[in-house]
Enzyme design. Structure first.
Site, PDB file in Angstrom:
ATOM      1  N   SER A   1       0.875  -1.174   0.000  1.00  0.00           N
ATOM      2  CA  SER A   1       0.000   0.000   0.000  1.00  0.00           C
ATOM      3  C   SER A   1       0.914   1.226   0.000  1.00  0.00           C
ATOM      4  O   SER A   1       2.121   1.108   0.187  1.00  0.00           O
ATOM      5  CB  SER A   1      -0.907  -0.027   1.221  1.00  0.00           C
ATOM      6  OG  SER A   1      -0.135   0.085   2.380  1.00  0.00           O
TER       7      SER A   1
ATOM      8  N   GLY B   1      -4.055   6.675  -5.131  1.00  0.00           N
ATOM      9  CA  GLY B   1      -4.924   7.855  -5.206  1.00  0.00           C
ATOM     10  C   GLY B   1      -4.518   8.760  -6.351  1.00  0.00           C
ATOM     11  O   GLY B   1      -5.365   9.228  -7.122  1.00  0.00           O
TER      12      GLY B   1
ATOM     13  N   THR C   1       9.609  -8.359 -11.673  1.00  0.00           N
ATOM     14  CA  THR C   1       8.160  -8.463 -11.916  1.00  0.00           C
ATOM     15  C   THR C   1       7.476  -9.538 -11.061  1.00  0.00           C
ATOM     16  O   THR C   1       6.260  -9.668 -11.097  1.00  0.00           O
ATOM     17  CB  THR C   1       7.863  -8.804 -13.397  1.00  0.00           C
ATOM     18  OG1 THR C   1       8.382 -10.103 -13.669  1.00  0.00           O
ATOM     19  CG2 THR C   1       8.484  -7.789 -14.333  1.00  0.00           C
TER      20      THR C   1
ATOM     21  N   THR D   1       4.542  -8.544  -8.887  1.00  0.00           N
ATOM     22  CA  THR D   1       3.386  -8.235  -9.741  1.00  0.00           C
ATOM     23  C   THR D   1       2.679  -9.518 -10.157  1.00  0.00           C
ATOM     24  O   THR D   1       1.453  -9.633 -10.099  1.00  0.00           O
ATOM     25  CB  THR D   1       3.845  -7.445 -10.990  1.00  0.00           C
ATOM     26  OG1 THR D   1       4.461  -6.255 -10.547  1.00  0.00           O
ATOM     27  CG2 THR D   1       2.690  -7.130 -11.916  1.00  0.00           C
TER      28      THR D   1
ATOM     29  N   CYS E   1      -6.049  26.360  12.342  1.00  0.00           N
ATOM     30  CA  CYS E   1      -6.902  25.709  13.337  1.00  0.00           C
ATOM     31  C   CYS E   1      -6.194  25.607  14.687  1.00  0.00           C
ATOM     32  O   CYS E   1      -6.065  26.606  15.377  1.00  0.00           O
ATOM     33  CB  CYS E   1      -7.405  24.376  12.808  1.00  0.00           C
ATOM     34  SG  CYS E   1      -8.888  23.845  13.676  1.00  0.00           S
TER      35      CYS E   1
ATOM     36  N   ARG F   1     -13.443  21.388  17.616  1.00  0.00           N
ATOM     37  CA  ARG F   1     -14.340  21.263  18.758  1.00  0.00           C
ATOM     38  C   ARG F   1     -14.163  22.460  19.706  1.00  0.00           C
ATOM     39  O   ARG F   1     -15.025  22.773  20.488  1.00  0.00           O
ATOM     40  CB  ARG F   1     -13.970  19.980  19.516  1.00  0.00           C
ATOM     41  CG  ARG F   1     -15.153  19.148  19.934  1.00  0.00           C
ATOM     42  CD  ARG F   1     -14.724  17.903  20.703  1.00  0.00           C
ATOM     43  NE  ARG F   1     -14.375  16.782  19.844  1.00  0.00           N
ATOM     44  CZ  ARG F   1     -15.263  16.064  19.155  1.00  0.00           C
ATOM     45  NH1 ARG F   1     -16.537  16.351  19.211  1.00  0.00           N
ATOM     46  NH2 ARG F   1     -14.869  15.051  18.409  1.00  0.00           N
TER      47      ARG F   1
ATOM     48  N   HIS G   1      -9.774  25.687   7.578  1.00  0.00           N
ATOM     49  CA  HIS G   1      -8.727  24.978   6.834  1.00  0.00           C
ATOM     50  C   HIS G   1      -8.774  25.368   5.360  1.00  0.00           C
ATOM     51  O   HIS G   1      -9.323  24.619   4.540  1.00  0.00           O
ATOM     52  CB  HIS G   1      -8.940  23.466   6.946  1.00  0.00           C
ATOM     53  CG  HIS G   1      -8.730  22.908   8.315  1.00  0.00           C
ATOM     54  ND1 HIS G   1      -7.528  22.369   8.727  1.00  0.00           N
ATOM     55  CD2 HIS G   1      -9.564  22.810   9.372  1.00  0.00           C
ATOM     56  CE1 HIS G   1      -7.643  21.952   9.979  1.00  0.00           C
ATOM     57  NE2 HIS G   1      -8.865  22.221  10.400  1.00  0.00           N
TER      58      HIS G   1
ATOM     59  N   GLU H   1      -6.630  25.149   3.186  1.00  0.00           N
ATOM     60  CA  GLU H   1      -5.861  24.234   2.320  1.00  0.00           C
ATOM     61  C   GLU H   1      -6.749  23.248   1.563  1.00  0.00           C
ATOM     62  O   GLU H   1      -6.401  22.786   0.487  1.00  0.00           O
ATOM     63  CB  GLU H   1      -4.813  23.452   3.135  1.00  0.00           C
ATOM     64  CG  GLU H   1      -5.341  22.557   4.238  1.00  0.00           C
ATOM     65  CD  GLU H   1      -5.544  23.297   5.566  1.00  0.00           C
ATOM     66  OE1 GLU H   1      -5.525  24.545   5.557  1.00  0.00           O
ATOM     67  OE2 GLU H   1      -5.733  22.634   6.598  1.00  0.00           O
TER      68      GLU H   1
HETATM   69  N1  GLN Z   1      -8.013  20.309  18.485  1.00  0.00           N
HETATM   70  C1  GLN Z   1      -8.524  21.579  18.069  1.00  0.00           C
HETATM   71  C2  GLN Z   1     -10.047  21.635  18.103  1.00  0.00           C
HETATM   72  O1  GLN Z   1     -10.679  20.619  18.155  1.00  0.00           O
HETATM   73  C3  GLN Z   1      -8.019  21.936  16.683  1.00  0.00           C
HETATM   74  C4  GLN Z   1      -8.494  21.056  15.602  1.00  0.00           C
HETATM   75  C5  GLN Z   1      -7.745  21.190  14.317  1.00  0.00           C
HETATM   76  O2  GLN Z   1      -6.606  21.661  14.315  1.00  0.00           O
HETATM   77  N2  GLN Z   1      -8.347  20.791  13.218  1.00  0.00           N
HETATM   78  O3  GLN Z   1     -10.603  22.691  18.084  1.00  0.00           O
END
Ligand code: GLN
Length: 558
Positions: free
Chosen positions: A17, A22, A205, A208, A402, A483, A528, A530
């Site tokens: 793997s 992907g 090979t 494979t 975050c 959270r 986020h 990204e």
């Molecule tokens: N642990 C933090 C929260 O729950 C930040 C989470 C994160 O970085 N995605 O708020």
């Protein structure tokens, strides 16, 4: 859904793997998208987690977050929110520039939960519930549900793991049945490792051959074999794979080491993989659309032509595997390439900085910018706070994502408000100054899976801020996964010392971004960005971070 015109491509993996299934699946999808087809993708994850949200990134790489959340209803009265899916969906989104739906990530957890709850509701009364046909039927139902919802011209189904894994057996059996039923034109592509054996200087090979034999013993014959190897497969190697694996030589392709993953579709196209897909699936649009092909080629070129470089520190908790921050790394790369810069990362476990501050300051002196990573839990956190403090003290361009933003806030409060014991409740439940605390709706929450604040939410951006500069919009949408949040009460105090709150949620109660006044460029975002960055279309805030980083580099070197 018109079965006669829908095509399904299955992608399985052999030998090992982590050989880039992907990226290969996304590249195959790209070849078809470049021909003007509407492509959708499924990823099957044979683990028993309902979704990867509860997995440590060290186990399974990054957890990707979708734009939408999906209510998964395994049986009447049981609802689970799903927005966290496998990291391969990030690759799919970046290659196809298309948002993927969480229902497209099928896990064994979801499949077995559905079958067992349906049994309790009496859906199979009188029957013994078995892997064949009950589990395999559920797998097929889930695949068809995606077809029904998104009616793509072509659906690509990537099967996680490696052929021969016990967990993947029901999926391979379901695939065998789908192929046998002949309702769709199908194609089976097997990606396998062709290792280079140093002592004799040869590509081998045999692995494979073994993995194809395993597939064959399950009633599956690959139509196309792609060999993941250090170099291009030689004609000799292709001949051997063809002979031993029962495919024509023309159906054996190379997936050699490359530096820029976005180049793989072009490399496949050159090898005529597109042509063979068209032929085997009876497709009408034979050639890629020229303008689209050139556009992709030009995007790939931007990753190769750089006028200069930048160095960015990325301290974090999950640095021992490459994939745990894959979307962040890609977002940094997209923005660097967009600005004609090449990117060097100083990718470091933040616990090292806790043990020895010297290691940290040596790293930080080298770099032009710092990206403080997302994360959970207590390990390595003090090291991350040290980095944020260093950025504040030495005015280094800084982007906190975050957890990274929350820890920037902790560092700021400790330094400028003098509350040395300030912390996030997540890190120190006993802190006298809980400057980062649970979101109000999280207080009573007992379930840990799928219950964070997830998916895309509107964000109100405050004018005259670095954030506004980047986005140039009053309302933006970005994806969340948290959270805890920055406590407004402490933020108000911090504002008197130079902290700026640059974004809120629409209610104005949740702080979504902060920045620091009179510094070059220090920003923390609760979201986020990204996840929405694409090659050729970088995320606005990553783009401005890279630009700030580059001007700091030039300033330093002058
Ligand atoms: N642990 C933090 C929260 O729950 C930040 C989470 C994160 O970085 N995605 O708020």
């Amino acid at each position: 859904m018109d079965p006669s015109s829908t095509k399904i491509i299955f992608v399985t993996g052999g030998v090992l793997s982590g050989i880039g299934k992907g990226v290969v699946s996304a590249s195959i999808a790209k070849l078809l998208q470049l021909r003007g087809y509407n492509v959708d993708m499924i990823k099957i994850d044979p683990y028993l987690n309902v979704d990867p949200g509860t997995l440590n990134p060290i186990e399974h790489g990054e957890v990707f977050v979708c734009e939408e959340t999906w209510t998964f209803t395994p049986a009447k009265g049981f609802n689970f929110r799903i927005a966290e899916i496998d990291q391969d969906f990030g690759t799919y989104e970046r290659f196809l520039d298309k948002n993927m739906h969480p229902r497209n990530n099928i896990t064994s957890g979801q499949v077995y939960l559905s079958v067992i709850l349906k049994e309790r509701y009496g859906e199979f009364l009188g029957k013994t519930i078995q892997v064949i046909p009950h589990v395999t039927n559920e797998i097929k139902r889930r695949i068809y549900e995606v077809l029904k919802k998104s009616s793509p011209d072509i659906l690509i189904v990537e099967v996680g793991g490696t052929v021969g894994d016990i967990e993947a057996m029901p999926y391979l059996e379901a695939i065998r049945q789908i192929i046998l039923e002949k309702k769709f034109d199908t194609l089976l592509i097997h990606l396998t490792l062709v290792p280079y054996f140093e002592p004799i200087g040869q590509l081998k090979t045999k692995p494979t051959q073994h993995s194809v034999r395993t597939l064959q013993s399950l009633g599956l014959q690959p139509d196309i074999i792609i060999g993941r190897s250090k170099t291009f497969l030689t004609e000799e190697v292709k001949k051997k794979i063809s002979l031993y694996c029962n495919v024509t030589k023309e159906a054996v392709f190379s997936d050699p080491d490359i530096e820029i993953i976005y180049e793989l579709p072009l490399l496949f196209e050159k090898q005529k993989l597109g042509e063979i897909l068209v032929e085997k699936l009876n497709l009408k649009k034979k050639e890629p659309i020229k303008s689209k092909y050139i556009e992709w080629k030009e995007i790939v070129q931007t990753f190769k032509k750089s006028k200069d470089k930048i160095i960015i520190a990325m301290p974090g908790k999950y640095t021992n595997i490459y994939d745990s921050y894959i979307s962040i790394k890609e977002a940094l790369r997209h923005a660097s390439a967009f600005n004609k810069l090449s990117l060097e990362l100083v990718y470091r476990d933040s616990t090292l900085y806790e043990k020895d501050e010297k290691i940290m300051s040596n790293d930080m002196k080298k770099v032009d910018g710092i990206l403080l990573t997302p994360g959970f839990g207590t390990r390595g956190v003090e090291g991350m706070i040290k980095v944020a403090t260093y950025a504040l003290e030495n005015d280094i361009p800084f982007l906190g994502i975050c957890f990274g933003a929350q820890l920037l806030f902790v560092a700021f409060i400790r330094k400028f408000l003098g509350l040395k014991a300030a912390n996030s409740i997540e890190v120190d439940p006993e802190t006298p100054y809980p400057v980062v605390d649970l979101l109000p709706e999280q207080r009573e929450q007992e379930l840990k899976g799928g219950t964070m604040r997830l998916g895309s939410h509107p964000i109100k951006v405050i004018k005259n801020t670095l954030l506004y500069n980047a986005y140039q919009k009053d309302i933006i949408y970005e994806r969340f996964r948290h959270r805890y949040h920055i406590m407004p009460k402490y933020a108000r105090e911090a504002m008197e010392h130079g902290l700026v709150v640059s974004a809120y949620d629409l209610s104005g109660k949740i702080i979504n971004a902060i920045e620091i006044k009179n510094k070059k460029w220090i920003v923390g975002v609760q979201f986020h960005p990204e996840f929405k960055s694409r090659p050729g279309k970088p995320s606005p805030i990553y783009n401005d971070f890279i630009r700030a980083t580059y001007s700091y580099r030039r300033e330093k070197n002058n």
